[in-house]
Design a protein around this motif. Structure first.
Motif, mmCIF file in Angstrom:
data_model
loop_
_atom_site.group_PDB
_atom_site.id
_atom_site.type_symbol
_atom_site.label_atom_id
_atom_site.label_comp_id
_atom_site.label_asym_id
_atom_site.label_seq_id
_atom_site.Cartn_x
_atom_site.Cartn_y
_atom_site.Cartn_z
ATOM 1 N N GLY A 1 38.214 -7.473 -10.946
ATOM 2 C CA GLY A 1 37.508 -6.898 -9.802
ATOM 3 C C GLY A 1 37.988 -5.492 -9.501
ATOM 4 N N THR A 2 39.307 -5.336 -9.478
ATOM 5 C CA THR A 2 39.859 -4.006 -9.211
ATOM 6 C C THR A 2 39.500 -3.030 -10.330
ATOM 7 O OG1 THR A 2 41.713 -5.063 -8.050
ATOM 8 C CG2 THR A 2 41.962 -2.743 -8.678
ATOM 9 N N THR A 3 39.532 -3.532 -11.548
ATOM 10 C CA THR A 3 39.189 -2.681 -12.697
ATOM 11 C C THR A 3 37.756 -2.171 -12.583
ATOM 12 O OG1 THR A 3 40.713 -3.919 -14.113
ATOM 13 C CG2 THR A 3 39.011 -2.609 -15.196
ATOM 14 N N GLN A 4 36.840 -3.040 -12.233
ATOM 15 C CA GLN A 4 35.451 -2.627 -12.088
ATOM 16 C C GLN A 4 35.298 -1.610 -10.966
ATOM 17 O OE1 GLN A 4 33.075 -3.483 -14.161
ATOM 18 N NE2 GLN A 4 31.524 -2.272 -13.082
ATOM 19 N N GLN A 5 36.042 -1.808 -9.883
ATOM 20 C CA GLN A 5 35.982 -0.883 -8.763
ATOM 21 C C GLN A 5 36.510 0.500 -9.170
ATOM 22 O OE1 GLN A 5 38.136 -2.260 -5.335
ATOM 23 N NE2 GLN A 5 37.348 -0.636 -3.991
ATOM 24 N N VAL A 6 37.585 0.507 -9.957
ATOM 25 C CA VAL A 6 38.152 1.783 -10.424
ATOM 26 C C VAL A 6 37.146 2.508 -11.318
ATOM 27 C CG1 VAL A 6 39.965 2.807 -11.856
ATOM 28 C CG2 VAL A 6 40.537 1.019 -10.204
ATOM 29 N N PHE A 7 36.519 1.768 -12.227
ATOM 30 C CA PHE A 7 35.518 2.387 -13.108
ATOM 31 C C PHE A 7 34.396 3.032 -12.293
ATOM 32 C CE2 PHE A 7 36.562 -0.656 -16.840
ATOM 33 C CZ PHE A 7 37.616 0.162 -17.206
ATOM 34 N N GLN A 8 33.944 2.318 -11.270
ATOM 35 C CA GLN A 8 32.829 2.820 -10.475
ATOM 36 C C GLN A 8 33.205 4.108 -9.739
ATOM 37 O OE1 GLN A 8 31.296 -0.089 -7.747
ATOM 38 N NE2 GLN A 8 29.695 1.270 -6.936
ATOM 39 N N ARG A 9 34.417 4.149 -9.162
ATOM 40 C CA ARG A 9 34.856 5.341 -8.436
ATOM 41 C C ARG A 9 35.004 6.545 -9.392
ATOM 42 N NH1 ARG A 9 37.306 3.259 -3.698
ATOM 43 N NH2 ARG A 9 35.801 1.699 -2.971
#
Length: 677
Positions: free
Chosen positions: A609-617
């Motif tokens: 979840g955090t990884t996906q959030q980092v990619f999006q930012r």
């Protein structure tokens, strides 16, 4: 003592006794025939030797035959002056050559002496002298070459010994030939002196002691003197010719007959020119046609037959080569060749053959040479040889690029068109076939020659198909450079540095690191498009920190910091502000807390979840920076740069990730975005 050794000794002693003891005329005839036979045998052997050392006894034979001829001259002189008769051989030669005219006999004899003394003997002497000098000068280099082959394992000790002995024998042979040539030269002078003695002495003895009239004495002793000179000079001429053949045998692999047939008759079409020239001499000069046309016809026919033979030979060799290839394919060992994988392959359809065909104006091979030079300058990597081949399984205008046997890129070209890339806005007047630029994935058009000028005026970037291929291939090599550097390539780079900086290499390898460890660090640098050309700095940094850690990823970070000036110049423009995307404190702490350790090193273990959030930012910030016209660069602290790179490598491989320690202090940095979670 063996019988043959005894025969040789007795023969040499007999030659010496011939100068003292008188010989019967019949025995002298036999010895003269033996002399002529020996000269013919020596000449034929010299013509059939493939190299000089096959007839290494020749200098000794030259001395013995010269001594034998002088002994025969002394014996024949005794008979001529003492009895006025020297046997049938000498008399026959004198009468046959003179043909009733003493002047003709003397002229023929003098011509033979001049040819032997000035032409053959002098030339052979000079060749032997030069060959001896160059052979001696080349001995040290040949000895070093043998030692190098022996050290490399190309030959064994026995083969090295044989090659050394051959070199020594060559030097001894040419040195001996240089001296032995002087004997033949002296023999020619002695023949003239003996002829004069026989003529003058014969006149005096014939008239004073035998009471012969002047005319009879002149006729008798002239014929005998000329015959004696010819009987000795003809064998001497044959042996001198053999000496010339021996010392001039160089750079050939066959005997004289083989060399003549393969080299002199290798150009049958030239015989047509010679035949035409001879025919023109008969037609346009006073020379009769009957004398020239038959010979010209023979030459033309010989050229025709030779050309046919060469064509048949070429067909036979081609068939034999095909049969050998078929046999190689059938043999069990041929499967081993299929295991060979080329590092880089470029395959294309049959429609793109003109790209690589020099006869059709293709310059792809020259462009590949320049690509290898460019990669060596920009990345410090020696790109392996690129295998180029056509592939009928591809579409006519399609090409593919393989790395270690796997397809990594493909594209299509239109040879009669140009690729026009839009400057950012479209011009409706520029029309063509829509496509994608293969190297960077930009929208483009294939335009024809008529539309090319309009596209250039409208601001489009227009390139020809070979340039498209060269750019695509260059980018693929840069992208996969870390796969192309293995242990063998790394060893070659190490050896190159060792030639100029042996101290650093001896300190680093193998005391601190092995070739595999160095290869991993170099591959890490190339994976992020960092040049490894400054190998001295890289090796010094590894030597400094190799005592503290063996982790190649951590060592790579130290090397990157040592290459700060190079990295700064790679991503910044002098005098301009470097715009970057920075990592916020919350994301840095999240990454630092997600680092895990194991026996093989450290790695990043962040929840999905955090990884996906980092990619999006990151994608939001990168998109905003690209729209502003700047190259996206991510800047992080040195402690997490390595792990952030591991995270972004999955989806944003082309985005450079730098740390503060990798930029020079004088570079002005502006943060245009911050990524937090």
């Amino acid at each position: 003592m063996k019988a043959r050794d005894l025969i040789v000794l007795v023969g040499v002693i007999g030659i010496v006794l011939m100068m003292v003891l008188p010989l019967p005329k019949m025995l002298l005839d036999i010895l003269l025939i033996i002399n002529i036979s020996m000269a013919l045998m020596i000449l034929l052997i010299a013509m059939n030797t493939k190299e000089a050392l096959e007839f290494s006894i020749f200098p000794a034979i030259l001395l013995i035959t010269t001594l034998f001829r002088i002994a025969l001259n002394v014996s024949s002189t005794k008979l001529i002056l003492g009895e006025g008769d020297a046997g049938e051989v000498i008399k026959t030669f004198g009468e046959w050559v003179s043909q009733g005219n003493i002047a003709i006999g003397l002229v023929v004899f003098l011509i033979l002496v001049v040819v032997q003394f000035i032409v053959i003997t002098k030339g052979s002497e000079r060749v032997a002298e030069v060959a001896a000098r160059f052979t001696l000068d080349a001995m040290p280099g040949k000895q070093m070459a043998i030692d190098a082959d022996l050290n490399a394992g190309l030959i064994n000790e026995q083969q090295a010994k044989e090659r050394r002995e051959k070199i020594e024998s060559e030097a001894d042979f040419y040195g001996a030939m240089d001296g032995a040539s002087k004997f033949v030269k002296g023999d020619a002078i002695a023949s003239i002196v003996i002829l004069i003695i026989n003529l003058v002495g014969g006149f005096i003895i014939g008239m004073a002691m035998h009471g012969m009239p002047f005319k009879d004495a002149a006729n008798t002793y002239s014929i005998l003197s000329i015959g004696d000179g010819l009987v000795s000079q003809i064998p001497a001429l044959l042996i001198s010719t053999a000496a010339g053949l021996i010392v001039t045998r160089s750079a050939t692999k066959g005997n004289l007959a083989e060399d003549l047939s393969t080299q002199m008759l290798a150009y049958p079409k030239l015989l047509y020119i010679v035949a035409g020239t001879i025919a023109m001499l008969g037609l346009f000069t006073p020379i009769t046609v009957m004398s020239t046309l038959p010979f010209a016809a023979i030459l033309a026919y010989a050229g025709y037959r030779m050309q046919q033979n060469l064509e048949q030979k070429a067909v036979s060799e081609e068939q034999l080569e095909e049969e050998q290839q078929i046999e190689e394919v059938r043999s069990p060992e041929s499967v081993i060749n299929l295991l060979q994988v080329d590092p880089i392959e470029f395959e294309f359809g049959y429609g793109l053959i003109p790209l690589a065909d020099v006869q059709q104006g293709g310059d792809l091979l020259d462009r590949i040479i320049m690509i290898r030079r460019q990669c060596a300058l920009e990345l410090g990597l020696v790109v392996p040889v690129i295998r180029i081949r056509d592939n009928i399984q591809l579409k006519p205008n399609e090409y593919i690029i393989k790395i270690k046997g796997n397809i990594v890129a493909r594209g299509e070209l239109l040879l009669n068109h140009y690729l026009a890339m839009s400057p950012g806005y479209d011009d409706d007047s520029v029309t063509g076939i829509e496509t994608m630029e293969p190297a960077f994935g930009l929208p483009a058009l294939w335009v024809d020659e008529a539309m090319k000028e309009r596209a250039e005026v409208s601001g489009y970037t227009v390139v020809d198909p070979p340039s498209v291929v060269a750019t695509h291939l260059t980018e693929i090599i840069k992208k996969h450079a870390h796969e192309l550097i293995g242990r063998q390539e790394t060893k070659g780079l190490v050896e190159t540095v060792k030639e100029q900086h042996p101290a650093i290499v001896e300190e680093l390898i193998p005391n601190l690191m092995n070739i595999g460890d160095v290869q991993k660090v170099l591959a890490n640098l190339l994976r992020e498009k960092i040049s490894i050309r400054d190998l001295v700095t890289i090796f010094e940094t590894l030597a400094d920190y190799g005592t503290y850690t063996k982790d190649p990823d951590i060592l790579t970070e130290y090397v990157r910091q040592a290459l700060a000036r190079q990295i700064t110049q790679q991503y910044s423009i002098p005098g301009e502000t470097l715009r970057v995307i920075t990592v916020g404190p919350t994301l840095e702490k999240k990454i630092a807390d997600s680092v895990q350790q194991n026996e093989q090193g450290s790695y990043l273990a962040m929840d999905p979840g955090t990884t996906q959030q980092v990619f999006q930012r990151f994608q939001e910030q990168i998109g905003r920076l690209v729209q502003s016209g700047y190259q996206p660069i991510v800047l992080a602290s040195p402690g997490i740069r390595m792990y952030l790179r591991q995270l972004m490598e999955r989806t944003m491989q082309d985005i450079p990730v730098l740390s503060y320690n990798e930029l020079e202090p004088n570079v002005e940095i502006q943060s245009v975005g911050v990524v937090n979670v």
